[in-house]
Design a protein around this motif. Structure first.
Motif, PDB file in Angstrom:
ATOM      1  N   HIS A  78       0.848  -1.203   0.000  1.00 35.36           N
ATOM      2  CA  HIS A  78       0.000   0.000   0.000  1.00 35.36           C
ATOM      3  C   HIS A  78       0.880   1.248   0.000  1.00 35.36           C
ATOM      4  O   HIS A  78       1.432   1.623   1.032  1.00 35.36           O
ATOM      5  CB  HIS A  78      -0.906  -0.019   1.242  1.00 35.36           C
ATOM      6  CG  HIS A  78      -1.879   1.116   1.335  1.00 35.36           C
ATOM      7  ND1 HIS A  78      -3.202   0.933   1.714  1.00 35.36           N
ATOM      8  CD2 HIS A  78      -1.745   2.455   1.119  1.00 35.36           C
ATOM      9  CE1 HIS A  78      -3.826   2.096   1.715  1.00 35.36           C
ATOM     10  NE2 HIS A  78      -2.960   3.038   1.366  1.00 35.36           N
ATOM     11  N   HIS A  80       1.532   5.335  -2.121  1.00 34.81           N
ATOM     12  CA  HIS A  80       1.109   6.388  -3.069  1.00 34.81           C
ATOM     13  C   HIS A  80       2.375   7.142  -3.477  1.00 34.81           C
ATOM     14  O   HIS A  80       2.440   8.358  -3.335  1.00 34.81           O
ATOM     15  CB  HIS A  80       0.162   7.377  -2.389  1.00 34.81           C
ATOM     16  CG  HIS A  80      -1.012   6.775  -1.670  1.00 34.81           C
ATOM     17  ND1 HIS A  80      -2.310   6.933  -2.128  1.00 34.81           N
ATOM     18  CD2 HIS A  80      -1.119   6.048  -0.528  1.00 34.81           C
ATOM     19  CE1 HIS A  80      -3.153   6.334  -1.280  1.00 34.81           C
ATOM     20  NE2 HIS A  80      -2.462   5.789  -0.305  1.00 34.81           N
ATOM     21  N   LYS A 147      -0.531   3.488  -5.964  1.00 38.99           N
ATOM     22  CA  LYS A 147      -1.885   3.920  -6.315  1.00 38.99           C
ATOM     23  C   LYS A 147      -1.878   5.235  -7.080  1.00 38.99           C
ATOM     24  O   LYS A 147      -1.006   6.077  -6.861  1.00 38.99           O
ATOM     25  CB  LYS A 147      -2.707   4.134  -5.042  1.00 38.99           C
ATOM     26  CG  LYS A 147      -2.854   2.875  -4.197  1.00 38.99           C
ATOM     27  CD  LYS A 147      -3.543   3.190  -2.877  1.00 38.99           C
ATOM     28  CE  LYS A 147      -3.357   2.063  -1.872  1.00 38.99           C
ATOM     29  NZ  LYS A 147      -4.006   0.809  -2.232  1.00 38.99           N
ATOM     30  N   HIS A 248      -9.604   1.523   0.975  1.00 38.07           N
ATOM     31  CA  HIS A 248      -9.255   2.289   2.179  1.00 38.07           C
ATOM     32  C   HIS A 248     -10.512   2.320   3.060  1.00 38.07           C
ATOM     33  O   HIS A 248     -11.500   2.949   2.680  1.00 38.07           O
ATOM     34  CB  HIS A 248      -8.924   3.742   1.818  1.00 38.07           C
ATOM     35  CG  HIS A 248      -7.573   3.968   1.217  1.00 38.07           C
ATOM     36  ND1 HIS A 248      -7.224   3.525  -0.028  1.00 38.07           N
ATOM     37  CD2 HIS A 248      -6.486   4.632   1.704  1.00 38.07           C
ATOM     38  CE1 HIS A 248      -5.981   3.907  -0.282  1.00 38.07           C
ATOM     39  NE2 HIS A 248      -5.514   4.586   0.748  1.00 38.07           N
ATOM     40  N   HIS A 271      -6.039   0.128   6.267  1.00 37.36           N
ATOM     41  CA  HIS A 271      -6.132   1.139   7.336  1.00 37.36           C
ATOM     42  C   HIS A 271      -6.661   0.483   8.619  1.00 37.36           C
ATOM     43  O   HIS A 271      -5.900   0.141   9.480  1.00 37.36           O
ATOM     44  CB  HIS A 271      -6.991   2.368   6.974  1.00 37.36           C
ATOM     45  CG  HIS A 271      -6.191   3.450   6.345  1.00 37.36           C
ATOM     46  ND1 HIS A 271      -5.251   4.165   7.030  1.00 37.36           N
ATOM     47  CD2 HIS A 271      -6.175   3.925   5.075  1.00 37.36           C
ATOM     48  CE1 HIS A 271      -4.686   5.044   6.218  1.00 37.36           C
ATOM     49  NE2 HIS A 271      -5.212   4.916   5.017  1.00 37.36           N
ATOM     50  N   ASP A 322       1.983   2.899   3.402  1.00 41.28           N
ATOM     51  CA  ASP A 322       1.096   4.009   3.021  1.00 41.28           C
ATOM     52  C   ASP A 322       1.894   5.231   2.564  1.00 41.28           C
ATOM     53  O   ASP A 322       1.370   6.346   2.572  1.00 41.28           O
ATOM     54  CB  ASP A 322       0.151   4.402   4.178  1.00 41.28           C
ATOM     55  CG  ASP A 322      -1.052   5.218   3.714  1.00 41.28           C
ATOM     56  OD1 ASP A 322      -1.352   5.196   2.502  1.00 41.28           O
ATOM     57  OD2 ASP A 322      -1.685   5.893   4.551  1.00 41.28           O
TER      58      ASP A 322
HETATM   59 ZN    ZN Z   1      -3.445   5.055   1.401  1.00 38.92          ZN
END
Ligand code: ZN
Length: 412
Positions: A78, A80, A147, A248, A271, A322
């Motif tokens: 996960h 970004h 992502k 999420h 999450h 994340d």
């Molecule tokens: Zn995220």
């Protein structure tokens, strides 16, 4: 091309048989071989065992790992990491007392990242992102999911996904791409969320499937962002375009997103800082992997995912970074496993399982990476001389990696 690693103090996460993931009490078991050897042939793990059984053959390269350990690369399911600029200004705003929600309401947050990204060229975005990818590889990550979701227009979302595709082609690390157009409602659709979702479904998804730009679809299911109904809409449309759901959910509020994820066979629900008993029950005996993001909790000072309770209830767990500009500007999986042990009260064995084999499963890569298994990619970490694998989470913030290998080759 053959390489022998010999005199390995401990070879960690050895799985003779291919497994999908570990759950519940199995997570406490981390199989290892002390005083081991490992053979890599053409980028794949071809043999391993005790030094007593080390093959007496010619190898192109021999690495003496005396005092050092080898473990599979971290699997970060996960992130970004494709984004433009950063949000250091908001960092200071939060220190001065503004909440994540206050910042978002003032035009900061995801919308701020989207504005910067829309103004950044694809080449510039690629160059900024590759620096972060190289940084996480050096930190021992050997498989990563990335992502979209900071574009929030058709063009900018596709730009992000094309950058991910270029990273996939240019680097030896395993990469999976996720379409997260429904990350926030952009200001030009402020009073027309349905119109925004329709645009994502009708205009963006067909291009994603025709250009083969993503494997997964994601949505931020949260009060003030997207509802359970919006989530169903996006997951169903994504599936029609060949995109598997990953969502999420339960970051600030539990609104039933976990149940929707399970209903649509999401590969993961991520999450989970706020988990009700019924959310834990909904995940039992499913193929949906719960993913905790402890460095996000650390950075935002929000609750940690109740990982201890979830594992004790028999669930599996994966850990991921994340890595993103707003809530986790760090892609350090070593810090993630330390924080999981320290703050979520899980053991080093559970944390390493969560960050390797279970993380691989959360990216659909459990056949390729996540354990020392014959036939898997030779993506692993060679540690500096350390006492035990438990030293990695214990000695938090320190750097224990001597070298990283991807497809059997040392990363310079
Ligand atoms: Zn995220």
């Amino acid at each position: 091309m053959t390489t022998l690693f010999k005199n390995i103090k401990e070879l960690i996460q050895v799985r003779d048989k291919q497994i999908d993931f570990v759950a519940g009490a199995e997570m406490k078991i981390l199989p290892t071989i002390k005083n081991a050897f490992l053979v890599v042939e053409n980028g794949l793990i071809s043999d391993y065992g005790k030094m007593d059984d080390c093959p007496n053959a010619e190898f192109d390269t021999v690495v003496d790992a005396t005092g050092k350990m080898i473990l599979p690369s971290w699997c970060d399911s996960h992130t970004h990491i494709v984004y433009a600029g950063n949000r250091e200004g908001e960092f200071v705003d939060r220190i001065n007392g503004l909440s994540y929600e206050d910042i978002a309401n003032n035009g900061g947050g995801i919308l701020n990242s989207a504005k910067k990204l829309q103004e950044t060229s694809e080449d510039d975005l690629y160059n900024q992102s590759k620096t972060r990818l190289e940084e996480v590889i050096q930190l021992g990550t050997g498989a990563v999911e990335i992502k979209s979701g900071y574009g929030l227009t058709a063009d900018a979302e596709l730009k992000m996904l094309r950058v991910i595709k270029r990273l996939k082609a240019a680097y030896p690390i395993e990469i999976k791409a996720t379409f997260l157009g429904a990350h926030a409602v952009p200001s030009n659709y402020k009073n027309n969320k349905a119109g925004y979702l329709k645009m994502l479904i009708d205009d963006v998804m067909p291009k994603i499937s025709s250009e083969n730009l993503a494997e997964y679809v994601d949505i931020f299911c949260e009060k003030g962002y997207f509802s359970v109904e919006d989530t169903e809409l996006i997951l169903v449309a994504g599936k029609k375009h060949g995109l598997t759901p990953k969502i999420h959910v339960n970051q600030f509020n539990a609104i039933g997103g976990v149940q929707v994820g399970v209903k649509y066979n999401a590969l993961s629900v991520d999450h989970l800082e706020i988990m009700r008993d019924e959310d834990i029950a909904a995940l039992k005996n499913t193929k949906t992997m719960p993913v905790a993001l402890p460095s996000c909790s650390y950075f935002l000072s929000i609750p940690y995912t109740p990982a201890r309770k979830m594992i004790d209830a028999g669930l599996p767990l994966a850990l991921a970074t994340d890595y993103n500009p707003g809530s986790t500007p760090s892609g350090n999986m070593n810090f993630v496993i330390s924080t999981a042990c320290i703050k979520m009260k899980i053991t080093p064995e559970e944390a390493i399982n969560a960050a390797t084999i279970n993380g691989a499963y959360a990216m659909g890569l459990e056949q390729q990476v996540g354990s020392i298994t014959k036939g898997k990619l030779a993506n692993f970490i060679l540690t500096k001389p350390i006492n035990s694998y438990g030293f990695i989470p214990y000695s938090f913030g320190n750097h224990h990696i001597e070298k990283v290998y991807l497809k059997g080759l040392e990363v310079e």
